[in-house]
Design a protein around this motif. Sequence first.
Motif, PDB file in Angstrom:
ATOM      1  N   ASP A  73       0.858  -1.186   0.000  1.00  0.00           N
ATOM      2  CA  ASP A  73       0.000   0.000   0.000  1.00  0.00           C
ATOM      3  C   ASP A  73       0.892   1.232   0.000  1.00  0.00           C
ATOM      4  O   ASP A  73       1.804   1.353   0.827  1.00  0.00           O
ATOM      5  N   THR A  74       0.649   2.146  -0.918  1.00  0.00           N
ATOM      6  CA  THR A  74       1.543   3.281  -1.128  1.00  0.00           C
ATOM      7  C   THR A  74       0.809   4.609  -0.973  1.00  0.00           C
ATOM      8  O   THR A  74      -0.413   4.684  -1.149  1.00  0.00           O
ATOM      9  N   PRO A  75       1.537   5.681  -0.677  1.00  0.00           N
ATOM     10  CA  PRO A  75       0.913   6.998  -0.668  1.00  0.00           C
ATOM     11  C   PRO A  75       0.600   7.445  -2.094  1.00  0.00           C
ATOM     12  O   PRO A  75       1.211   6.956  -3.047  1.00  0.00           O
ATOM     13  N   PRO A  76      -0.347   8.364  -2.274  1.00  0.00           N
ATOM     14  CA  PRO A  76      -0.706   8.803  -3.626  1.00  0.00           C
ATOM     15  C   PRO A  76       0.388   9.641  -4.271  1.00  0.00           C
ATOM     16  O   PRO A  76       1.160  10.321  -3.596  1.00  0.00           O
ATOM     17  N   GLY A  77       0.440   9.563  -5.605  1.00  0.00           N
ATOM     18  CA  GLY A  77       1.346  10.412  -6.359  1.00  0.00           C
ATOM     19  C   GLY A  77       2.783   9.934  -6.327  1.00  0.00           C
ATOM     20  O   GLY A  77       3.125   8.924  -5.717  1.00  0.00           O
ATOM     21  N   PRO A  78       3.663  10.660  -7.017  1.00  0.00           N
ATOM     22  CA  PRO A  78       5.074  10.273  -7.074  1.00  0.00           C
ATOM     23  C   PRO A  78       5.745  10.422  -5.721  1.00  0.00           C
ATOM     24  O   PRO A  78       5.519  11.394  -4.997  1.00  0.00           O
ATOM     25  N   SER A  79       6.557   9.450  -5.365  1.00  0.00           N
ATOM     26  CA  SER A  79       7.280   9.479  -4.095  1.00  0.00           C
ATOM     27  C   SER A  79       8.336   8.398  -4.127  1.00  0.00           C
ATOM     28  O   SER A  79       8.339   7.516  -4.995  1.00  0.00           O
ATOM     29  N   VAL A  80       9.240   8.445  -3.166  1.00  0.00           N
ATOM     30  CA  VAL A  80      10.250   7.400  -3.059  1.00  0.00           C
ATOM     31  C   VAL A  80       9.596   6.065  -2.727  1.00  0.00           C
ATOM     32  O   VAL A  80      10.083   4.999  -3.106  1.00  0.00           O
ATOM     33  N   TYR A  81       8.441   6.111  -2.047  1.00  0.00           N
ATOM     34  CA  TYR A  81       7.719   4.882  -1.701  1.00  0.00           C
ATOM     35  C   TYR A  81       7.127   4.231  -2.952  1.00  0.00           C
ATOM     36  O   TYR A  81       7.184   3.009  -3.115  1.00  0.00           O
ATOM     37  N   LEU A  82       6.557   5.053  -3.806  1.00  0.00           N
ATOM     38  CA  LEU A  82       6.004   4.530  -5.050  1.00  0.00           C
ATOM     39  C   LEU A  82       7.109   3.908  -5.906  1.00  0.00           C
ATOM     40  O   LEU A  82       6.932   2.828  -6.465  1.00  0.00           O
ATOM     41  N   LYS A  83       8.235   4.567  -5.972  1.00  0.00           N
ATOM     42  CA  LYS A  83       9.355   4.052  -6.762  1.00  0.00           C
ATOM     43  C   LYS A  83       9.813   2.704  -6.224  1.00  0.00           C
ATOM     44  O   LYS A  83      10.049   1.754  -6.981  1.00  0.00           O
ATOM     45  N   GLN A  84       9.944   2.591  -4.905  1.00  0.00           N
ATOM     46  CA  GLN A  84      10.333   1.324  -4.283  1.00  0.00           C
ATOM     47  C   GLN A  84       9.300   0.241  -4.556  1.00  0.00           C
ATOM     48  O   GLN A  84       9.628  -0.904  -4.880  1.00  0.00           O
ATOM     49  N   ALA A  85       8.014   0.594  -4.442  1.00  0.00           N
ATOM     50  CA  ALA A  85       6.944  -0.392  -4.618  1.00  0.00           C
ATOM     51  C   ALA A  85       6.894  -0.916  -6.041  1.00  0.00           C
ATOM     52  O   ALA A  85       6.787  -2.126  -6.267  1.00  0.00           O
ATOM     53  N   ILE A  86       6.966  -0.017  -7.012  1.00  0.00           N
ATOM     54  CA  ILE A  86       6.910  -0.449  -8.403  1.00  0.00           C
ATOM     55  C   ILE A  86       8.139  -1.280  -8.751  1.00  0.00           C
ATOM     56  O   ILE A  86       8.054  -2.269  -9.479  1.00  0.00           O
ATOM     57  N   HIS A  87       9.277  -0.903  -8.204  1.00  0.00           N
ATOM     58  CA  HIS A  87      10.511  -1.649  -8.480  1.00  0.00           C
ATOM     59  C   HIS A  87      10.420  -3.066  -7.920  1.00  0.00           C
ATOM     60  O   HIS A  87      10.993  -4.005  -8.487  1.00  0.00           O
ATOM     61  N   ALA A  88       9.689  -3.228  -6.809  1.00  0.00           N
ATOM     62  CA  ALA A  88       9.580  -4.542  -6.170  1.00  0.00           C
ATOM     63  C   ALA A  88       8.429  -5.375  -6.719  1.00  0.00           C
ATOM     64  O   ALA A  88       8.386  -6.585  -6.497  1.00  0.00           O
TER      65      ALA A  88
END
Length: 255
Positions: A125-140
């Motif tokens: 579960d990720t925060p909305p919009g671009p973020s370091v969390y989104l980048k990590q999640a998509i990469h994983a």
Amino acid sequence: MIVIAIVSAKGGVGKTTITANLGVGMAQRGYPVTIVDLDPQNAMQWHLGGLEQGERNGISLLTTTRAKLIDACYTSPYGVDFIPYGNGGEVQRMRFEQLLEQQEPWLRKKLQAAKLPANAIVLLDTPPGPSVYLKQAIHAADFLLVVVLADAASYSTLPEMEELISTYGHRSNSEVGSAYIVNQGSHRQLAQDVVALIADRLGERMVPYIVQESPQVEEALAFERPVLEYKPDNPAAQTIQKIIDWLLAGLKGGR
């Protein structure tokens, strides 16, 4: 192990609610499920229960080299394991984000090191919009689920989300797959028109089931329970069950 990231371009679309209920439904089918809360709002705990009041531990506190995901893992009363974001304060949040920025494959490596069962499903579960969390999640992730509303604002974010997926989801040997869930649909004409536009733009990448608005979804959250457990016969709960079957069938078939 299959890793699914649940993402959105804007807030308020019910992404965390969808994530919690997808996890519970998958666990009901016998899969070992782990939900990871990558959102600093730390809200997943209110959907799944299982934490004592004032509990601070979570993934954001795992900044030492030897820290393991299991060190922050809790068992929900509803059949899933989950890792909250944690509440270590602002300084710890910045330290964690700096770590994620410096180590792009950090989450993927932590998941691999966790040695989960072969049939395990991990939901991010990720925060909305671009973020370091989104980048990590998509990469994983092996697959992305984008949650949108049946409104014009969500439709306008589709290009932004597609760009984020394209930028972060590129792999040396493949592209991460994705699909879109329309949440909080209604019978209002504007909502129906927007859904038609989304379907026309996305084609087969739009999940063929729309989660309708339901006050019982909000009631379930008030009781800190997933709607699949609180009111399993509710139309929204039944639709989520259909989405789970659609998603699992597609992933097994290589969607």
